[in-house]
Enzyme design. Structure first.
Site, PDB file in Angstrom:
ATOM      1  N   SER A 160       0.823  -1.212   0.000  1.00  0.00           N
ATOM      2  CA  SER A 160       0.000   0.000   0.000  1.00  0.00           C
ATOM      3  C   SER A 160       0.859   1.264   0.000  1.00  0.00           C
ATOM      4  O   SER A 160       0.368   2.340  -0.321  1.00  0.00           O
ATOM      5  CB  SER A 160      -0.915   0.011   1.230  1.00  0.00           C
ATOM      6  N   GLU A 177      -4.378  -3.008  -6.972  1.00  0.00           N
ATOM      7  CA  GLU A 177      -4.601  -1.648  -7.506  1.00  0.00           C
ATOM      8  C   GLU A 177      -5.150  -0.724  -6.425  1.00  0.00           C
ATOM      9  O   GLU A 177      -6.009   0.109  -6.676  1.00  0.00           O
ATOM     10  CB  GLU A 177      -5.582  -1.687  -8.684  1.00  0.00           C
TER      11      GLU A 177
HETATM   12  P1  FAD Z   1      -0.577  -4.243   2.648  1.00  0.00           P
HETATM   13  O1  FAD Z   1      -0.186  -2.934   2.073  1.00  0.00           O
HETATM   14  O2  FAD Z   1       0.373  -4.916   3.570  1.00  0.00           O
HETATM   15  O3  FAD Z   1      -1.977  -4.056   3.379  1.00  0.00           O
HETATM   16  C1  FAD Z   1      -2.487  -5.045   4.308  1.00  0.00           C
HETATM   17  C2  FAD Z   1      -3.771  -4.452   4.907  1.00  0.00           C
HETATM   18  O4  FAD Z   1      -3.452  -3.263   5.638  1.00  0.00           O
HETATM   19  C3  FAD Z   1      -4.815  -4.066   3.880  1.00  0.00           C
HETATM   20  O5  FAD Z   1      -6.089  -4.381   4.350  1.00  0.00           O
HETATM   21  C4  FAD Z   1      -4.675  -2.562   3.776  1.00  0.00           C
HETATM   22  O6  FAD Z   1      -5.883  -1.915   3.378  1.00  0.00           O
HETATM   23  C5  FAD Z   1      -4.281  -2.214   5.199  1.00  0.00           C
HETATM   24  N1  FAD Z   1      -3.548  -0.959   5.266  1.00  0.00           N
HETATM   25  C6  FAD Z   1      -2.336  -0.657   4.741  1.00  0.00           C
HETATM   26  N2  FAD Z   1      -2.003   0.599   4.999  1.00  0.00           N
HETATM   27  C7  FAD Z   1      -3.031   1.130   5.709  1.00  0.00           C
HETATM   28  C8  FAD Z   1      -3.304   2.403   6.288  1.00  0.00           C
HETATM   29  N3  FAD Z   1      -2.441   3.410   6.158  1.00  0.00           N
HETATM   30  N4  FAD Z   1      -4.463   2.583   6.954  1.00  0.00           N
HETATM   31  C9  FAD Z   1      -5.350   1.575   7.085  1.00  0.00           C
HETATM   32  N5  FAD Z   1      -5.157   0.349   6.559  1.00  0.00           N
HETATM   33  C10 FAD Z   1      -4.021   0.138   5.890  1.00  0.00           C
HETATM   34  N6  FAD Z   1       1.306  -5.238  -7.845  1.00  0.00           N
HETATM   35  C11 FAD Z   1       2.051  -4.808  -8.912  1.00  0.00           C
HETATM   36  O7  FAD Z   1       2.921  -3.962  -8.774  1.00  0.00           O
HETATM   37  N7  FAD Z   1       1.835  -5.333 -10.151  1.00  0.00           N
HETATM   38  C12 FAD Z   1       0.892  -6.283 -10.388  1.00  0.00           C
HETATM   39  O8  FAD Z   1       0.731  -6.730 -11.539  1.00  0.00           O
HETATM   40  C13 FAD Z   1       0.122  -6.774  -9.287  1.00  0.00           C
HETATM   41  N8  FAD Z   1      -0.767  -7.797  -9.470  1.00  0.00           N
HETATM   42  C14 FAD Z   1      -1.368  -8.372  -8.366  1.00  0.00           C
HETATM   43  C15 FAD Z   1      -2.117  -9.546  -8.517  1.00  0.00           C
HETATM   44  C16 FAD Z   1      -2.692 -10.156  -7.404  1.00  0.00           C
HETATM   45  C17 FAD Z   1      -3.446 -11.449  -7.561  1.00  0.00           C
HETATM   46  C18 FAD Z   1      -2.551  -9.566  -6.121  1.00  0.00           C
HETATM   47  C19 FAD Z   1      -3.176 -10.195  -4.897  1.00  0.00           C
HETATM   48  C20 FAD Z   1      -1.804  -8.421  -5.972  1.00  0.00           C
HETATM   49  C21 FAD Z   1      -1.198  -7.807  -7.077  1.00  0.00           C
HETATM   50  N9  FAD Z   1      -0.365  -6.685  -6.922  1.00  0.00           N
HETATM   51  C22 FAD Z   1       0.362  -6.214  -8.002  1.00  0.00           C
HETATM   52  C23 FAD Z   1      -0.104  -6.138  -5.608  1.00  0.00           C
HETATM   53  C24 FAD Z   1      -1.248  -5.336  -5.016  1.00  0.00           C
HETATM   54  O9  FAD Z   1      -1.358  -4.098  -5.643  1.00  0.00           O
HETATM   55  C25 FAD Z   1      -0.995  -5.255  -3.496  1.00  0.00           C
HETATM   56  O10 FAD Z   1      -1.270  -6.539  -2.963  1.00  0.00           O
HETATM   57  C26 FAD Z   1      -1.842  -4.204  -2.830  1.00  0.00           C
HETATM   58  O11 FAD Z   1      -1.423  -2.908  -3.191  1.00  0.00           O
HETATM   59  C27 FAD Z   1      -1.805  -4.324  -1.304  1.00  0.00           C
HETATM   60  O12 FAD Z   1      -0.501  -4.440  -0.851  1.00  0.00           O
HETATM   61  P2  FAD Z   1      -0.138  -5.610   0.198  1.00  0.00           P
HETATM   62  O13 FAD Z   1      -0.656  -6.893  -0.336  1.00  0.00           O
HETATM   63  O14 FAD Z   1       1.312  -5.514   0.495  1.00  0.00           O
HETATM   64  O15 FAD Z   1      -0.979  -5.288   1.489  1.00  0.00           O
END
Ligand code: FAD
Length: 407
Positions: free
Chosen positions: A148, A374
């Protein structure tokens, strides 16, 4: 409420939105619907069950004009408006979110940055091949410790005079294990985020597949690993730096997702309506019970609201007035709407709803990724909140990356 088109395929069009579409837009929608009916729907349950990405679909998508619909025709794109692009995403995702993801990445996250930020040579070299599906691309932003908060990324791009050296890793990258090129975001020596095009086969570059996914099983996901990868200088995207580069791409992709979610919701609604008219309990079709009608009426209401939202957003995109926060509102609302409708439609099917004779469970599992990637559901709420209240305070530093969207 439901009309049957020439393909005998139902469409939800309660507010007669077809009257707002041009003949060309309707034709584009029908051609993608045909493509999905022939190439995707008959196979999707098997691909999903076997966790199989059908690589041959990439060329077929290319020859159908699915990649780069808004990219200039000069570079092999469709030169279309944003509503046409949205309708393509809607029909693809009606088939499957994984298939739509492949197309979204290729169009919005690979072709868009090359067209918008790339050199003339890069546009000529890559865009026609990406448009035709001769090559597949991926987009590397997310890192193991920076999801994120992509602005915190630690992937490094060092200037070595006549080339760059790239080190770092990316995670959760759609298409990556099969991709021929990757648009990768990394920080230079002055901590500025830059985009580079990394090609398959460059020494020190690998893209292992992510196993064990219970969602988007027909779409490939993997990592990108860079171990002292020598990247030629001409592979740098020269016309943009900073976090605004990748975030601009995400805007375009999130817009497409807003439309895609409507496709899923329509598919679930159609299935639920059909099943409820056929299934009898207490000697009557279950559709005759008001509690079932309530579910269907609420689904119809939410789909209609989402359609109106997307149509207007598409017009704003064409006019250059769709801010990131407006796009966040649509992505967040529509994906959540589709997930709720998939769940309600599953319930209307009773026990049958948990089988792969029906699409709802697959859509539900897929949407768990769509609501996370996204920008997660909550992150889009933060973006919207910030766009309303322009106060930056230390405790809200988390949103610095996203503030870029809102200003
Ligand atoms: P985290 O950022 O660790 O978040 C975990 C939780 O904490 C979430 O519920 C989030 O809402 C919450 N959270 C985080 N920060 C805060 C805050 N400040 N306040 C409150 N809540 C918060 N990425 C690419 O670059 N290219 C791709 O092609 C791509 N494809 C993907 C395909 C799949 C199947 C998946 C699952 C992901 C893909 N992603 C890709 C990555 C995707 O964009 C990230 O998984 C997403 O941005 C969330 O990041 P994270 O999984 O690290 O979760």
């Amino acid at each position: 409420m439901c009309i049957r088109d020439s393909n005998n395929f139902k469409s939800v069009d309660f507010y007669l939105l077809d009257e707002l579409l041009t003949e060309e837009q309707k034709l584009i929608r029908e051609s993608i619907r045909d493509f999905v009916n022939v190439e995707i729907s008959p196979n999707i349950e098997e691909w999903f069950e076997k966790n199989h990405f059908p690589l041959e679909i990439v060329k077929k998508m290319g020859s159908t004009g699915i990649f780069g619909p808004t990219v200039s025709q000069e570079y092999g794109g469709g030169g279309l408006d944003n509503i046409s692009y949205g309708l393509i995403m809607q029909e693809l995702e009606r088939g499957d979110s994984g298939m739509r993801s492949t197309a979204s990445v290729q169009s919005s996250l690979v072709m868009f940055p090359i067209e918008s930020y790339g050199s003339e040579e890069q546009k000529k070299k890559y865009l026609p091949k990406l448009a035709s599906g001769e090559i597949l691309g991926c987009f590397g932003l997310t890192e193991p410790d920076f999801g994120s908060n992509p602005g915190g990324m630690i992937s490094k791009l060092e200037d070595k005079g006549d080339h760059y050296i790239l080190n770092g890793s990316k995670m959760w990258i759609s298409n990556s294990p099969a991709a021929d090129i990757a648009v990768v975001w990394a920080k230079d020596e002055s901590k500025r985020i830059k985009g580079v095009i990394v090609e398959k086969g460059m020494e020190g570059f690998s893209a292992p597949k992510t196993e064990g996914k219970l969602s988007l099983r027909s779409s490939l996901t993997g990592e990108l690993v860079f171990d002292n990868v020598k990247v030629p200088k001409e592979n740098l995207l020269p016309n943009k730096d900073g976090l605004g580069g990748p975030l601009g791409c995400l805007d375009k992709a999130r817009y497409g997702i807003s439309w895609g979610a409507i496709g899923v919701a329509m598919d679930c609604f159609d299935a639920a309506k059909k099943y409820s008219l056929e299934r009898k309990q207490f000697d009557k079709p279950i559709a005759s019970f008001q509690l079932i009608q309530k579910k269907l009426a609420e689904m119809l209401t939410e789909i209609t609201k989402a359609q109106l939202l997307c149509w207007r957003l598409g017009k704003l995109m064409d006019e250059g007035k769709a801010s990131s926060s407006k796009i966040s509102l649509a992505k967040r609302n529509n994906v959540d709407m589709a997930l709720k409708i998939a769940r309600e439609a599953r319930q209307i099917h009773g026990g049958m709803g948990i089988t792969n004779d029906y699409p709802m469970m697959r859509h539900m599992m897929n949407l768990e990724s769509v609501i996370t990637y996204e920008g997660t559901h909550d992150i889009h709420l933060l973006i919207l909140g910030l766009s309303l209240i322009h106060i930056s305070e230390p405790t809200r530093r988390y949103a610095i990356s996203y503030a870029v969207f809102c200003l």
